[in-house]
Structure formats: C-alpha cells, structure tokens
Design an enzyme around this catalytic site. Structure first.
Site, PDB file in Angstrom:
ATOM      1  N   TYR A  40       0.834  -1.201   0.000  1.00  0.00           N
ATOM      2  CA  TYR A  40       0.000   0.000   0.000  1.00  0.00           C
ATOM      3  C   TYR A  40       0.865   1.246   0.000  1.00  0.00           C
ATOM      4  CZ  TYR A  40      -4.250  -2.557   1.266  1.00  0.00           C
ATOM      5  OH  TYR A  40      -5.333  -3.390   1.265  1.00  0.00           O
ATOM      6  N   TYR A  58      -0.542 -10.025   0.447  1.00  0.00           N
ATOM      7  CA  TYR A  58       0.541  -9.541   1.316  1.00  0.00           C
ATOM      8  C   TYR A  58       0.454 -10.208   2.691  1.00  0.00           C
ATOM      9  CZ  TYR A  58      -3.142  -6.276   2.927  1.00  0.00           C
ATOM     10  OH  TYR A  58      -4.304  -5.728   3.384  1.00  0.00           O
ATOM     11  N   ARG A  72      -2.969 -11.952   3.493  1.00  0.00           N
ATOM     12  CA  ARG A  72      -4.238 -11.500   2.939  1.00  0.00           C
ATOM     13  C   ARG A  72      -4.326 -11.934   1.479  1.00  0.00           C
ATOM     14  NH1 ARG A  72      -7.644  -8.056   4.302  1.00  0.00           N
ATOM     15  NH2 ARG A  72      -8.904  -9.847   3.773  1.00  0.00           N
ATOM     16  N   HIS A 110      -7.166  -8.434  -2.702  1.00  0.00           N
ATOM     17  CA  HIS A 110      -8.494  -7.873  -2.390  1.00  0.00           C
ATOM     18  C   HIS A 110      -8.519  -6.389  -2.680  1.00  0.00           C
ATOM     19  CE1 HIS A 110      -6.070  -7.237   1.237  1.00  0.00           C
ATOM     20  NE2 HIS A 110      -6.811  -6.152   1.452  1.00  0.00           N
ATOM     21  N   HIS A 156     -10.595  -2.950  -1.280  1.00  0.00           N
ATOM     22  CA  HIS A 156     -11.500  -2.407  -0.252  1.00  0.00           C
ATOM     23  C   HIS A 156     -12.554  -1.527  -0.923  1.00  0.00           C
ATOM     24  CE1 HIS A 156      -8.983  -3.519   3.273  1.00  0.00           C
ATOM     25  NE2 HIS A 156      -8.012  -3.442   2.392  1.00  0.00           N
TER      26      HIS A 156
HETATM   27 FE   LIG Z   1      -6.146  -4.488   2.602  1.00  0.00          FE
END
Ligand SMILES: [Fe+2]
Length: 241
Positions: A107, A146, A156, A159, A161
């Site tokens: 991110y 990640y 995770r 995905h 959000h």
């Molecule tokens: Fe996330």
C-alpha cells in the site's frame, strides 16, 4: 422486522465483532450490549452525491496517479457490477470509493513496511458514482497478496477495499472484494470471521470474459447488495419511506 426506512441488518449473516482469530478485533469489539436507536429522516435520505464532484480519471487507477505517458504496473483488470437494494432494485448515485495494494501487495501508506516496492505510477485509490441502474465500473491492476502480523504466517488474499454511500446513511457499507480462484481466501483469518461459506462467496468477484478488453484487460464482476428500503410502507408514515 423494519427499523426506520430500512430493513435491519441480519447480524447472523455479518461477521461478529469479537473474533479472536483476527487479533485486532479483540480490542475493537464493543464490550457492552449494543443500543438500538431509530433512524432520523436525514439518515434515511442523505447524504447525496453527484457526478459533478468526480474527476475524469477518478475511476481509472491505472492512470489516475501515473506520470504523463506512463501507467501502473500489474495485471490490467476491469471491475464492474451493480449495486442493488435487498429487493433487487438498482441504487443510482451511490458513491463508491475503492482502495487497494499495488501489484506487489504494497500500500501507498506510511505504516506499510512490506518488502515489495511502491509503484511510482500507482496511488491505489479511486471513486465513482453508480448510474441510473446502479451500475459501476473502474479500471485498475490486480492487487498482490501480502503478509500481515496476525498469526505466525498469515497472508491477505488479493483484495480491493470498498466503501459505499447508498441512498441514505443507513445504507453505508464498507467491505472487501476477493478474486475468483484465489486459494488464500479460505485461509485468511479476516475472511474466516464470516459465519457462512455462502456469505464469503458473495464477496468473491467472478472472472467475466464478456467484459474483458481483448489484448488489454481481464474483467471481474462484483455485485453489491445494500440494505434495502422496506417493500411495504407504513401508512402512518407521511415521509413515504
Ligand atoms: Fe487491505
């Protein structure tokens, strides 16, 4: 059972607040019973968003952060679908905001210290408003999985959000979309807080060959259901909700 102008959430369908397998839920979960409050008219009718607040590249994550002539790195995809209420009616003018990791699973956030590099041409955020039938579409790159510090080796799945404002604040929804065929989905401690497999399946976008752009981008379809307005009106309720 109805509450104000909207059908109450089914709390057996949504994940419970306290799920120790998802470590941070322990401190986030309320320690006391919830209090039920009637909704107000302003919560049932607003906020309302319009297309005029959006920029031309807001729903194009491949380009909206990129330098001129460059583009984000990764698998190019289109995500599209329809936002409906519980009765299957399209929800027009719903504001959808999306955010995601880049193709390497990183991110653009100061607290994200994962080894994967930042992509200088990828910001990871976008937004759009649904059309008259409740449809939406955006272009992006497929986010990478990640690792995260929960258990010893938790990852995770890929995905995206989602945050939605529907026709009233009571339709507010924050959720995550997963990708068909990803084996990490069923091992994820956050996904495993969801009580039923059927509810999990509703968060998995299906690959949609009918919406691909040949020689350019694959496509995934993700339909979203917001809590609906009740089908039968109370005759004593003059607002007509
Ligand atoms: Fe996330």
């Amino acid at each position: 059972m109805t509450k104000g102008g909207f059908i109450q959430r089914d709390r057996a369908w949504h994940p419970p607040a306290y799920t120790p397998g998802y470590k941070t839920s322990v401190t986030r979960a309320p320690g006391r019973p919830l209090i039920s409050m009637p909704t107000t008219l302003s919560e049932e009718t607003g906020p309302v968003f319009g297309r005029d607040m959006l920029g031309p590249r807001d729903n194009d994550l491949i380009l909206n952060f990129a330098r001129d002539g460059e583009a984000a790195i990764g698998e190019r995809i289109i995500v599209h679908g329809r936002v409906t209420d519980e009765h299957g009616r399209g929800v027009p003018n719903a504001l959808i905001e999306v955010w995601q990791a880049n193709a390497g699973g990183r991110y653009r956030h100061r607290k994200d210290g994962y080894l994967a590099p930042l992509d200088p041409n990828f910001g990871g955020c976008g937004r759009m408003v649904t059309d008259a039938e409740g449809r939406y579409e955006f272009r992006t790159v497929k986010p990478g999985p990640y690792p995260w510090p929960n258990g010893v080796n938790d990852w995770r799945p890929s995905h995206i959000h989602f945050s939605l404002f529907g026709s009233g604040f009571a339709q507010r929804l924050i959720s995550q979309m997963y990708f068909e065929g990803d084996p990490l989905i069923w091992q994820c401690p956050i996904v495993r807080t969801i009580p039923s497999d059927a509810a999990v399946e509703r968060l998995i976008a299906a690959q949609d060959m009918t919406a691909t752009i040949p020689m350019d981008a694959l496509a995934y379809r993700f339909d979203i259901v917001l809590r609906g307005r009740r089908q039968t009106l109370f005759e004593t309720r003059k607002e007509g909700l």
